[in-house]
Design an enzyme around this catalytic site. Structure first.
Site, PDB file in Angstrom:
ATOM      1  N   TYR A  23      44.367   3.605  30.691  1.00  0.00           N
ATOM      2  CA  TYR A  23      43.392   4.389  31.459  1.00  0.00           C
ATOM      3  C   TYR A  23      44.098   5.206  32.548  1.00  0.00           C
ATOM      4  O   TYR A  23      43.834   6.388  32.725  1.00  0.00           O
ATOM      5  CB  TYR A  23      42.338   3.474  32.070  1.00  0.00           C
ATOM      6  CG  TYR A  23      41.156   4.218  32.626  1.00  0.00           C
ATOM      7  CD1 TYR A  23      40.107   4.618  31.801  1.00  0.00           C
ATOM      8  CD2 TYR A  23      41.075   4.544  33.975  1.00  0.00           C
ATOM      9  CE1 TYR A  23      39.022   5.310  32.299  1.00  0.00           C
ATOM     10  CE2 TYR A  23      39.995   5.238  34.482  1.00  0.00           C
ATOM     11  CZ  TYR A  23      38.974   5.620  33.637  1.00  0.00           C
ATOM     12  OH  TYR A  23      37.904   6.307  34.148  1.00  0.00           O
ATOM     13  N   HIS A  27      44.499   9.424  32.643  1.00  0.00           N
ATOM     14  CA  HIS A  27      44.021  10.172  33.803  1.00  0.00           C
ATOM     15  C   HIS A  27      45.159  10.827  34.593  1.00  0.00           C
ATOM     16  O   HIS A  27      44.916  11.740  35.373  1.00  0.00           O
ATOM     17  CB  HIS A  27      43.143   9.291  34.685  1.00  0.00           C
ATOM     18  CG  HIS A  27      41.769   9.149  34.120  1.00  0.00           C
ATOM     19  ND1 HIS A  27      41.474   8.235  33.130  1.00  0.00           N
ATOM     20  CD2 HIS A  27      40.639   9.846  34.347  1.00  0.00           C
ATOM     21  CE1 HIS A  27      40.205   8.362  32.796  1.00  0.00           C
ATOM     22  NE2 HIS A  27      39.676   9.348  33.512  1.00  0.00           N
ATOM     23  N   TYR A  46      36.156  15.513  42.691  1.00  0.00           N
ATOM     24  CA  TYR A  46      35.913  14.378  41.803  1.00  0.00           C
ATOM     25  C   TYR A  46      37.091  13.425  41.885  1.00  0.00           C
ATOM     26  O   TYR A  46      38.238  13.823  41.676  1.00  0.00           O
ATOM     27  CB  TYR A  46      35.722  14.907  40.384  1.00  0.00           C
ATOM     28  CG  TYR A  46      35.345  13.903  39.324  1.00  0.00           C
ATOM     29  CD1 TYR A  46      34.901  12.623  39.629  1.00  0.00           C
ATOM     30  CD2 TYR A  46      35.432  14.245  37.983  1.00  0.00           C
ATOM     31  CE1 TYR A  46      34.547  11.732  38.640  1.00  0.00           C
ATOM     32  CE2 TYR A  46      35.080  13.362  36.981  1.00  0.00           C
ATOM     33  CZ  TYR A  46      34.641  12.100  37.318  1.00  0.00           C
ATOM     34  OH  TYR A  46      34.293  11.218  36.333  1.00  0.00           O
ATOM     35  N   TRP A  83      37.129  12.977  24.599  1.00  0.00           N
ATOM     36  CA  TRP A  83      37.622  12.327  25.815  1.00  0.00           C
ATOM     37  C   TRP A  83      36.758  11.115  26.153  1.00  0.00           C
ATOM     38  O   TRP A  83      37.262  10.032  26.429  1.00  0.00           O
ATOM     39  CB  TRP A  83      37.622  13.326  26.977  1.00  0.00           C
ATOM     40  CG  TRP A  83      38.062  12.744  28.278  1.00  0.00           C
ATOM     41  CD1 TRP A  83      37.260  12.250  29.277  1.00  0.00           C
ATOM     42  CD2 TRP A  83      39.403  12.555  28.733  1.00  0.00           C
ATOM     43  NE1 TRP A  83      38.018  11.787  30.312  1.00  0.00           N
ATOM     44  CE2 TRP A  83      39.336  11.965  30.000  1.00  0.00           C
ATOM     45  CE3 TRP A  83      40.648  12.843  28.192  1.00  0.00           C
ATOM     46  CZ2 TRP A  83      40.471  11.645  30.738  1.00  0.00           C
ATOM     47  CZ3 TRP A  83      41.780  12.529  28.930  1.00  0.00           C
ATOM     48  CH2 TRP A  83      41.684  11.939  30.189  1.00  0.00           C
ATOM     49  N   TRP A  84      35.431  11.316  26.133  1.00  0.00           N
ATOM     50  CA  TRP A  84      34.524  10.210  26.446  1.00  0.00           C
ATOM     51  C   TRP A  84      34.670   9.067  25.461  1.00  0.00           C
ATOM     52  O   TRP A  84      34.646   7.904  25.852  1.00  0.00           O
ATOM     53  CB  TRP A  84      33.080  10.697  26.474  1.00  0.00           C
ATOM     54  CG  TRP A  84      32.729  11.507  27.685  1.00  0.00           C
ATOM     55  CD1 TRP A  84      33.380  11.566  28.887  1.00  0.00           C
ATOM     56  CD2 TRP A  84      31.622  12.392  27.805  1.00  0.00           C
ATOM     57  NE1 TRP A  84      32.745  12.434  29.741  1.00  0.00           N
ATOM     58  CE2 TRP A  84      31.660  12.945  29.103  1.00  0.00           C
ATOM     59  CE3 TRP A  84      30.603  12.779  26.941  1.00  0.00           C
ATOM     60  CZ2 TRP A  84      30.719  13.847  29.552  1.00  0.00           C
ATOM     61  CZ3 TRP A  84      29.651  13.680  27.400  1.00  0.00           C
ATOM     62  CH2 TRP A  84      29.714  14.216  28.697  1.00  0.00           C
TER      63      TRP A  84
END
Length: 118
Positions: A23, A27, A46, A83-84
Site C-alpha cells: 500500500y 501510494h 488530499y 486503481w480502486w
C-alpha cells in the site's frame, strides 16, 4: 463569481496487515492518470495517514459545486476503477455491506467533523 467555500472531508478504512508495504509503495508511485482525475474532480489537499496498526485516515478538501457529479466523473475513468480494485484488495471496509470503492454503499467510512479552526 465567488469561489465556493471548500468542504472538508475525513474518512477511514482498515489496511490488511499483509498489505502495508504494498500500500505504501503504490501510494509512493501513484499513477499520473489518478492524480490528474483527482484534480479534475475538484479535490485538493488530499492526504492519507496510517496509524501503524490497521487504520488509514484520509482527509481532503472539495472545491467544486457538485460533488455527486464529480464523484461520478471520477468513477467513470477505467484507470481509476483499476486503481480502486488494486487498493481495495489491500483494505477492509468498516462499512456494513460494502462491496468496493466503485459500487455499493461506500468503502471508506465518513467521519463527522466536531472541531475546526482556521
Amino acid at each position: 463569481m465567488a469561489q465556493p467555500q471548500p468542504r472538508r472531508f475525513a474518512q477511514i478504512v482498515h489496511l490488511k496487515p499483509s498489505a502495508v508495504a504494498a500500500y505504501k509503495e503504490c501510494h509512493a508511485n501513484v499513477w499520473p492518470e489518478i492524480l490528474q482525475k483527482i484534480k479534475e474532480c475538484n479535490i485538493v489537499d488530499y492526504s492519507i495517514y496510517f496509524d501503524n496498526d490497521r487504520t488509514l485516515f484520509a482527509t481532503f478538501k472539495y472545491i467544486g459545486t457538485d460533488i455527486e457529479a464529480d464523484m461520478k466523473n471520477m468513477a467513470s475513468l477505467p484507470k481509476m476503477k483499476e486503481w480502486w480494485a488494486m487498493t481495495d484488495g489491500m483494505q477492509e471496509s468498516p462499512i456494513p455491506g460494502a462491496v468496493s470503492s466503485a459500487e455499493g454503499p461506500g468503502w471508506w467510512k465518513p467521519l463527522e467533523e466536531v472541531f475546526h479552526t482556521d
